[in-house]
Design an enzyme around this catalytic site. Structure first.
Site, PDB file in Angstrom:
ATOM      1  N   SER A 238       3.637  41.416 -36.139  1.00  0.00           N
ATOM      2  CA  SER A 238       2.684  41.021 -37.163  1.00  0.00           C
ATOM      3  C   SER A 238       2.046  42.285 -37.707  1.00  0.00           C
ATOM      4  CB  SER A 238       1.618  40.139 -36.535  1.00  0.00           C
ATOM      5  OG  SER A 238       0.918  40.910 -35.580  1.00  0.00           O
ATOM      6  N   LYS A 239       1.211  42.144 -38.682  1.00  0.00           N
ATOM      7  CA  LYS A 239       0.542  43.309 -39.267  1.00  0.00           C
ATOM      8  C   LYS A 239      -0.184  44.109 -38.193  1.00  0.00           C
ATOM      9  CE  LYS A 239       0.343  43.378 -44.023  1.00  0.00           C
ATOM     10  NZ  LYS A 239       0.531  42.043 -44.588  1.00  0.00           N
TER      11      LYS A 239
END
Ligand code: GLU
Length: 476
Positions: A238-239
């Site tokens: 994920s980010k």
């Protein structure tokens, strides 16, 4: 022996992220390891979602990483005539058929199947109708109704899929645009790809692709499905967990080799070794040592590796990276020697080039405005005489070396009966604008006589302009 040919084939629907770079790296390493060819292919048949800016960004990212390609970039959007030719072959061989089912109608049928708890699939309504070409007719592949497709994956070992699991997939839409599974096969055939290395999320596509090879009578390449890279929480990247675009890591001051070394070790190992030079990565890389389980992206370790390289690389190399990082050399000093000397004073202190650039800023531009607290403490009337004295002594030094400057500072401190730090801090604030910097001997030697004198003058002027008339009177 046939030459090894690998390819990296991103879709330009977004930036190149760490996961994509991971796949690109394994393909590049495998090609380099075997003296082969690494191909870049842009899978841009999705007109709505593909963007030119991403095509450019992908190339810029790969170039920055040093993952240079020997052929390409090929663009699928410019190869439509080739896919057409292969569709004709499949139609002629009876391995594909036209289907003019209405897309809206297909959607309804799919929803009905879902509602009945069935796996949604095409009901093969047009399979035996012998329909001809038409403006609304797509082409579907005639998947065998029974049997299974097997292959020995270079990483995952033997894999099998029952044909009953598979659909009659659309290989070309009515508008002449090929779908992914078909375009990839035609490309891999015509580009003579020998080894397909890609993320294991593509495993379910492989039996479909193998059936198309078979129908075309072409020997398929070997397949190696590499484990995905997960975030520390073991969820998809994920980010927060390393899913940033490659160029974002460049902006944050990571060295390209940090990414390569780090990504190489995600899923691949060579004993316990963690640190690899670019040459070692090529020499040792093998698909046999790629594991089956997902690799974890660990930001701490990534940062540690970057600071390791900043420390261990030669000042000339770090300086070159810093110069690149600062892009347009501030203050007009593009000389690599200067950057190398600057880097040598900061390599051991910084974890990233971004940190280094910040700490190095004063080497390239005037330190004013000074940090308020530092100026309030050290740029005071009581220190004017000291700053003048240092200026005079520096002028008198035959050579501005680190040793000569440090010796001089010590002499001044001894003569005044104070510690060197008392002498050094006002000078440091005058030169660097703050109380923390590399050793003053190095700083002065690097900035040079003229620039040091100018900054000391400026500091004295600053004190005079900012002190109250009382204090100025006392001084004169
Ligand atoms: N364009 C596909 C992707 O980005 C490539 C898959 C493949 O390597 O076959 O996932």
């Amino acid at each position: 022996m046939t030459t090894v040919r690998t390819r990296f084939s991103p879709s330009p629907t977004g930036s190149l992220h760490l996961g994509g770079a991971h796949t690109a790296l394994f393909n590049w390493l495998y090609a380099r390891r075997h003296g082969g060819v690494f191909i870049l292919r842009i899978e841009d048949t999705d007109k709505e979602r593909s963007q030119e800016k991403f095509v450019a960004e992908i190339q810029e990212s790969l170039t920055w990483l040093g993952l240079t390609w020997d052929e390409g970039p090929y663009r699928q959007s410019r190869r439509l005539h080739i896919y057409q030719e292969y569709v004709e072959r499949l139609l002629a061989a009876g391995a594909a058929y036209y289907c003019d089912c209405d897309p809206e109608e297909l959607k309804v049928r799919r929803e009905t199947m879902l509602a009945r708890g069935e796996k949604p699939r095409y009901d093969r309504r047009c399979r035996e109708l012998g329909l001809g070409r038409g403006p609304t007719a797509a082409v579907r592949f005639k998947t065998p109704l029974s049997g299974a497709t097997h292959w020995r994956d270079r990483i995952k070992g033997p894999i099998a899929f029952d044909h009953a699991e598979l659909d009659d997939l659309v290989i070309m839409r009515a508008d002449g645009i090929p779908t992914y599974n078909f375009a990839v096969v035609v490309d891999d055939i015509t580009m003579a790809v020998t080894t397909v290395i890609r993320g294991d999320d593509h495993v379910p596509n492989t039996p479909r692709q193998l059936l198309i090879y078979e129908a075309l009578g072409v020997e398929p390449p070997e397949f190696a499905h590499m484990p995905l890279m997960l975030g520390q929480d073991r969820a998809k990247l994920s980010k927060r967990h390393g899913a940033l675009p490659v160029l974002e890591y460049r902006r944050q001051g990571f060295l390209p080799h940090t990414l390569n070394n780090y990504l190489a070790r995600v899923g691949w190992s060579h004993g316990d070794q963690e640190i690899f030079s670019p040459e070692e990565l090529i020499r040792y890389f093998s698909l046999e040592n790629v594991g089956k389980s997902a690799g974890i992206f660990d930001m701490e370790k990534f940062l540690w590796l970057n600071s390791h390289y900043l420390k261990e690389m030669s000042p000339l190399e770090v300086g070159g990276n810093l110069a690149f990082y600062l892009a347009a050399a501030e203050g007009g000093r593009p000389d690599p020697g200067y950057f190398a000397r600057v880097a040598a004073t900061l390599q051991a202190r910084c974890k990233t080039l971004a940190e280094m650039a910040q700490a190095a800023a004063f080497y390239f531009r005037d330190p004013r405005p000074y940090e308020a607290q530092a100026a309030a403490k050290f740029l005071i009337p009581a220190n004017v005489a000291l700053l003048r004295e240092i200026m005079g002594r520096l002028e008198a030094l035959p050579e501005l070396t680190e040793a000569a400057v440090s010796g001089m500072l010590k002499d001044v401190a001894d003569a005044a009966g104070v510690k060197v730090v008392n002498v050094a801090q006002p000078v440091r604030v005058a030169l660097a604008g703050k109380t923390v910097s590399p050793g003053l001997g190095d700083v002065i030697a690097i900035l040079g006589q003229e620039e040091v004198a100018r900054r000391l003058q400026n500091a004295i002027r600053f004190i005079e302009e900012n002190s109250s008339p009382d204090e100025s009177a006392r001084r004169t």
